[in-house]
Scaffold this active site. Structure first.
Site, PDB file in Angstrom:
ATOM      1  N   GLN A   1      67.251  32.074 -32.763  1.00 52.69           N
ATOM      2  CA  GLN A   1      68.408  32.697 -33.389  1.00 52.69           C
ATOM      3  C   GLN A   1      69.573  32.799 -32.410  1.00 52.69           C
ATOM      4  OE1 GLN A   1      67.595  32.258 -36.695  1.00 52.69           O
ATOM      5  NE2 GLN A   1      69.080  33.892 -36.799  1.00 52.69           N
TER       6      GLN A   1
ATOM      7  N   HIS B   1      72.176  29.995 -32.337  1.00 49.21           N
ATOM      8  CA  HIS B   1      73.092  29.813 -33.464  1.00 49.21           C
ATOM      9  C   HIS B   1      74.543  29.989 -33.039  1.00 49.21           C
ATOM     10  CE1 HIS B   1      71.282  28.915 -37.288  1.00 49.21           C
ATOM     11  NE2 HIS B   1      70.297  29.749 -37.068  1.00 49.21           N
TER      12      HIS B   1
ATOM     13  N   GLU C   1      68.599  40.767 -40.826  1.00 48.06           N
ATOM     14  CA  GLU C   1      68.661  39.569 -41.667  1.00 48.06           C
ATOM     15  C   GLU C   1      67.279  38.911 -41.694  1.00 48.06           C
ATOM     16  OE1 GLU C   1      71.005  35.268 -41.815  1.00 48.06           O
ATOM     17  OE2 GLU C   1      70.846  36.371 -39.934  1.00 48.06           O
ATOM     18  N   HIS C   2      66.759  38.605 -40.522  1.00 50.42           N
ATOM     19  CA  HIS C   2      65.411  38.040 -40.375  1.00 50.42           C
ATOM     20  C   HIS C   2      64.535  39.066 -39.656  1.00 50.42           C
ATOM     21  CE1 HIS C   2      68.195  34.504 -40.189  1.00 50.42           C
ATOM     22  NE2 HIS C   2      67.332  34.016 -41.060  1.00 50.42           N
TER      23      HIS C   2
ATOM     24  N   ASP D   1      64.016  28.898 -42.279  1.00 49.73           N
ATOM     25  CA  ASP D   1      65.298  28.207 -42.134  1.00 49.73           C
ATOM     26  C   ASP D   1      65.263  26.816 -42.759  1.00 49.73           C
ATOM     27  OD1 ASP D   1      66.875  30.081 -40.966  1.00 49.73           O
ATOM     28  OD2 ASP D   1      66.872  29.215 -38.964  1.00 49.73           O
TER      29      ASP D   1
ATOM     30  N   HIS E   1      86.483  54.187 -83.081  1.00 46.79           N
ATOM     31  CA  HIS E   1      85.072  53.840 -82.870  1.00 46.79           C
ATOM     32  C   HIS E   1      84.223  54.390 -84.014  1.00 46.79           C
ATOM     33  CE1 HIS E   1      86.314  52.753 -78.842  1.00 46.79           C
ATOM     34  NE2 HIS E   1      85.076  52.378 -78.525  1.00 46.79           N
TER      35      HIS E   1
END
Length: 427
Positions: A255, A258, A322-323, A356, A415
């Protein structure tokens, strides 16, 4: 990496702080780009492409010739790997199909729910230091299963004005209808407003840097939906002494490479594991081609020791990764109590890399703590639910009086009249 031992709960927000800029730091730049793209269209997109990507383009759209050539530039082994991933992603997302929900709520009152595809979707695919063709699989495959009719893809070109062949090959394989050489804020703006070349879409998907993230959020002000405010990637690993330190280090680095603004965190109830992972990170880092990027991310990362499982669980839920990789002896206690995570990877032989690429789950996930309220991309992300009702004469008699009373109590006479007229017609 920054080592933190048994932090007090009052300090968790500081310990877990992410290395991201706020929307206010970036939105002036985004608003300026949006205003120009809305007013000038294609010409300003080309100007920004020249400015940020260093290339002057005659046409923003990728041609059929370029797509055909890309297929010849991809090796058969990679094509086979993409096919395996595509099959698994299709299998998992097709399994998410749901049947129509139909019920007679009271005699003569029939209600049902059906799902319809979002007709026009836009996919943003980063293409800078890493051409993320895997993200096309994660977005275009469920878009096709959902039945989206227009799938527009934007991705930045390289200095030669080309798009990476793996991106073009995968996009064509997955049924993308149009591909454009536009990146960054200007790509999101192009899909938000539409230009001479790019179709305006109804919903925008895809990851990106912090500028792309803010651009997607600004797009919502113009009536465009987005998948989620997903920004720089992040990973949290929970490991005890049953984990393999070299595996854990490899996941953290996967990670970290990235981007410099990525963040990785190890939480452990074992000081020995923390020290072992730190040594492994340093060892493995030296061999990475993207060492310089990973090193910067590691500077923002943490090794956190806690004394017990419950503290670890509470800390992880507070962060909302996230992960989330879980490598512990007692998996069950952690799995039953995890509330906030984009995607969970369980055991020593389940690397985050599997999600991934090829396990079948979707890797477009909420970051920056948004896992507390957002889901990752799934089949329903490309659909919207519509409700239907049909009432016969028996049904309007059953619920008509209740409607009249409620409408009158709210002071909405029209109504009430809409029901009264019908009831009187049945006398």
């Amino acid at each position: 990496m920054n080592k933190i031992f048994n932090p007090e709960k009052k300090d968790w927000s500081q310990v877990l702080k992410r290395p991201t800029q706020t929307v206010s730091d970036i939105e002036d730049v985004v608003n300026e780009v949006f205003a120009k793209v809305e007013k000038e269209g294609d010409p300003v997109l080309k100007q920004y492409t020249q400015k940020f990507d260093g290339v002057t383009l005659k046409s923003l759209q990728v041609s059929e010739v370029e797509i055909s050539e890309a297929a010849n530039r991809i090796g058969q082994e990679l094509k086979n790997a993409i096919a395996i991933a595509k099959k698994n992603i299709e299998t998992f997302h097709k399994a998410q199909e749901t049947n129509k929900v139909e019920v007679e709520t009271t005699k003569g009152v029939f209600c049902w729910q059906e799902k319809r595809p979002i007709q026009k979707v836009g996919l943003y695919i980063p293409g800078g230091s890493a051409p993320l063709f895997s993200t096309i699989l994660m977005l275009a495959v469920p878009a096709n299963i959902a039945g989206c009719t227009e799938i527009v893809l934007c991705t930045p070109p390289n200095k030669e004005g080309k798009v990476h062949p793996a991106i073009l090959y995968t996009a064509n394989l997955c049924g993308v209808t149009q591909i454009f050489k536009v990146g960054g804020i200007q790509a999101i703006a192009g899909m938000t407003f539409g230009t001479e070349s790019i179709s305006k879409v109804y919903k925008i998907f895809g990851p990106g840097n912090q500028y792309v993230t803010v651009a997607k959020q600004i797009a919502t002000k113009y009536g465009i939906s987005i998948d989620m405010p997903a920004g720089p990637s992040e990973l949290l690993v929970m490991a005890d002494d049953s984990a393999n330190a070299s595996f854990v280090a490899s996941d953290l680095l996967s990670q970290a490479e990235h981007g410099a603004d990525s963040q990785v965190i190890l939480v452990s109830t074992s000081k020995a594991m923390i020290h072992a992972v730190e040594e492994e990170v340093e060892k493995q880092l030296e061999k990475l081609p993207r060492k310089a990027i990973a090193e910067k991310a590691i500077e923002n990362s943490k090794l956190v020791f806690v004394t017990d499982s419950q503290s670890a669980i509470d800390l992880i839920n507070e962060y909302g990764p996230e992960h989330y990789i879980l490598c512990v002896e007692d998996e069950e206690i952690y799995l039953t109590q995890i509330m906030n995570a984009g995607s969970v990877f369980i055991g020593n032989y389940t690397p985050e890399s599997a999600g991934d690429y090829a396990s079948g789950t979707n890797h477009t996930l909420p970051t920056n703590g948004y896992a507390k309220q957002y889901s990752g991309v799934n089949l329903d992300s490309f659909k919207k639910s519509m409700t239907f009702q049909k009432i016969n004469t028996e049904g309007i008699k059953e619920i008509g009086r209740a409607i009249e009373l409620m409408a009158e109590a709210e002071g909405l006479q029209a109504h009430k009249n809409a029901v009264t007229l019908r009831l009187e017609s049945l006398k």
